[in-house]
Design a protein around this motif. Structure first.
Motif, short mmCIF file in Angstrom:
data_model
loop_
_atom_site.label_atom_id
_atom_site.label_comp_id
_atom_site.label_asym_id
_atom_site.label_seq_id
_atom_site.Cartn_x
_atom_site.Cartn_y
_atom_site.Cartn_z
N PRO A 1 0.81 -1.24 0.00
CA PRO A 1 0.00 0.00 0.00
C PRO A 1 0.83 1.27 0.00
N LEU A 2 2.09 1.18 0.40
CA LEU A 2 2.95 2.37 0.42
C LEU A 2 3.61 2.63 -0.93
N ALA A 3 3.63 1.59 -1.78
CA ALA A 3 4.39 1.69 -3.02
C ALA A 3 3.86 2.77 -3.96
N GLY A 4 2.56 2.99 -3.97
CA GLY A 4 1.99 3.94 -4.91
C GLY A 4 1.91 5.37 -4.41
N LEU A 5 2.42 5.62 -3.19
CA LEU A 5 2.35 6.98 -2.65
C LEU A 5 3.34 7.90 -3.35
N SER A 6 2.97 9.16 -3.45
CA SER A 6 3.93 10.15 -3.94
C SER A 6 5.05 10.29 -2.91
N GLN A 7 6.16 10.86 -3.31
CA GLN A 7 7.29 11.02 -2.38
C GLN A 7 6.88 11.89 -1.19
#
Length: 373
Positions: free
Chosen positions: A96-102
Motif C-alpha cells: 500500500p505504500l508503493a503507490g504513494l507520492s514522495q
C-alpha cells in the motif's frame, strides 16, 4: 511495560488475564474516547503476546528482540495499519505504500517515527482520509503465511472507523476465517461507524476517560516543574484525553486566557471596534474558536463559585483577584451568558459564518454584563 500505559486499570487487568489464559480471541476492538491510550495499549499487548522473557507472568519485558522490534513497528510479527493518502497507482495485492507520492510517503514516515517515539501520538497524515483496501489486502496476504512456533502475527488497525465499504468488506472476509496464529486489534473512538458484522466478530474492550490524576501525571512528565494552578487548569481542559491535553499544552492556554480576559474587558466597557478587531484575530480558526468559548465558560463558572464562596473549586485560582474585581464592579447574569456560549458551540456545527456568529455572541453578552453604579 504496563506502567507506561496511563490509567485503564480494568483494561490492563483484562489483557493480563487473557494472556495468562493463552485463550486469545482472533480479533479485538479497543474502543472509547479519543486520546485514552487505545493504540498505546494495543502495542503493549502485541509486545506481550510475543515477548521472549515476560515479567511476572503477564508483562512484556520491553528488552528482548521481539519487544524492541514491536515498539519500533518493525517486527515481522506486528503490522501497524492506518489511513493513507490515495495512491498514484492502486495495483491489486501491491504494497500500500508503493503507490504513494514522495511527499505523501515522507509524511507517512514522519508520523510513524513520532508514533514510535510516543505510542500516544495521534497519526495525522495530510489527505489520509481512508484505510485503503490495499492495506487490508496486505493483511490478507500476510495473515495466512505460516509463522514460527509459539509466535502470533498481530495486526493493529488504528482508527478502524476510517475503513471505507470496500475495506470493511475485505476485512470481514478475513474475520470469517481467521488463522489461529493471528490476532487482529481494531482501535476506534467511533465504534458505531463500524459495520455490525465486524463488531460482532470481535471481542470488545472499552476504554474510559482518564482520571484527573492520570492526566496530571502525564502533564508533570511533559512539563516538569509546572505550578499547581496551571496543572489544575490544564488538567480540567484536557477532559480525560491525552490528545486534548497535548492540544492544550501546545496552544498555551494561559496566553489564550489572558487574551480572553482582554476581550471580556472590551465587552464590559462596550468597546465595539476593539472587540471586533480581537474577534478577527481568531475567527477563521474553528478549533481556536471552540477553545476561546470553553475558556469563557470556565471563567464564568469560576465567577459563580467565587460569588458563592466556593474558592476551592475555582480553576482560575491565580486570577482570583481579577474575578473579584469583575464581580464587585459588574452585575452579571451568568445563566444567560452560559446559555449564549453553549448555543454558540452548537451554531459552529451548522457552518454559520464564524465571524458573524462571534460578533453576535459577544454583542449579546453585553446585555448581561452591567456596570454597578
Amino acid at each position: 511495560m504496563w506502567k507506561d500505559i496511563k490509567g485503564q486499570e480494568k483494561v490492563k487487568e483484562t489483557l493480563r488475564k487473557i494472556y495468562r489464559s493463552k485463550r486469545f480471541a482472533n480479533a479485538y476492538i479497543f474502543y472509547g474516547p479519543e486520546g485514552t491510550g487505545k493504540d498505546a495499549t494495543a502495542i503493549e499487548f502485541a509486545k506481550l503476546i510475543n515477548c521472549e522473557s515476560p515479567i511476572n507472568g503477564d508483562e512484556a519485558c520491553g528488552e528482548c528482540r521481539s519487544c524492541k522490534q514491536t515498539a519500533q513497528l518493525t517486527s515481522g510479527f506486528f503490522k501497524f495499519i492506518t489511513a493513507l493518502p490515495t495512491a498514484k497507482s492502486d495495483k491489486p495485492d501491491s504494497n500500500p505504500l508503493a503507490g504513494l507520492s514522495q511527499e505523501d510517503f515522507d509524511a507517512y514516515i514522519e508520523e510513524i517515527n513520532l508514533k514510535v517515539q510516543d505510542p500516544y501520538h495521534s497519526i495525522n497524515i495530510p489527505k489520509a482520509n481512508n484505510i485503503r483496501i490495499d492495506s487490508i489486502k496486505q493483511i490478507k496476504h500476510d495473515i495466512y503465511i505460516t509463522t514460527e512456533k509459539n509466535k502470533k502475527k498481530v495486526f493493529l488497525i488504528s482508527g478502524a472507523d476510517m475503513m471505507n465499504i470496500q475495506s470493511a468488506n475485505s476485512l470481514l472476509k478475513i474475520l470469517e476465517e481467521p488463522p489461529g496464529d493471528s490476532v487482529l486489534i481494531l482501535t476506534t473512538s467511533k465504534i458505531n461507524s463500524l459495520p455490525p458484522t465486524i463488531i460482532g466478530r470481535c471481542q470488545k474492550i472499552i476504554f474510559d476517560y482518564l482520571s484527573d490524576e492520570d492526566i496530571k501525571s502525564y502533564i508533570k512528565e511533559v512539563k516538569p516543574g509546572i505550578n499547581e494552578d496551571e496543572l489544575n487548569y490544564y488538567s480540567y481542559l484536557s477532559e480525560g484525553s491525552i490528545t486534548k491535553c497535548r492540544n492544550v499544552l501546545d496552544e498555551n492556554f494561559i496566553e489564550m486566557r489572558d487574551f480572553c480576559i482582554e476581550m471580556l474587558r472590551s465587552v464590559a466597557s462596550r468597546k465595539k471596534m476593539k472587540l471586533i478587531n480581537e474577534i478577527r484575530t481568531f475567527s477563521k480558526d474553528k478549533e481556536k474558536i471552540k477553545k476561546v468559548i470553553f475558556i469563557f465558560m470556565i471563567w464564568f463558572r469560576d465567577s459563580v463559585y467565587f460569588e458563592n464562596e466556593l474558592g476551592d473549586m475555582i480553576l482560575n485560582s491565580d486570577k482570583t483577584d481579577t474575578i473579584k474585581n469583575f464581580s464587585q464592579n459588574y452585575s452579571i447574569n451568568y445563566y444567560r451568558i452560559q446559555a449564549l456560549l453553549e448555543n454558540a458551540l452548537k451554531d459552529m456545527e451548522s457552518n454559520l459564518n464564524s465571524e458573524v456568529m462571534l460578533e453576535k455572541l459577544f454583542f449579546e453578552m453585553e446585555r448581561y454584563i452591567k456596570r454597578i453604579p
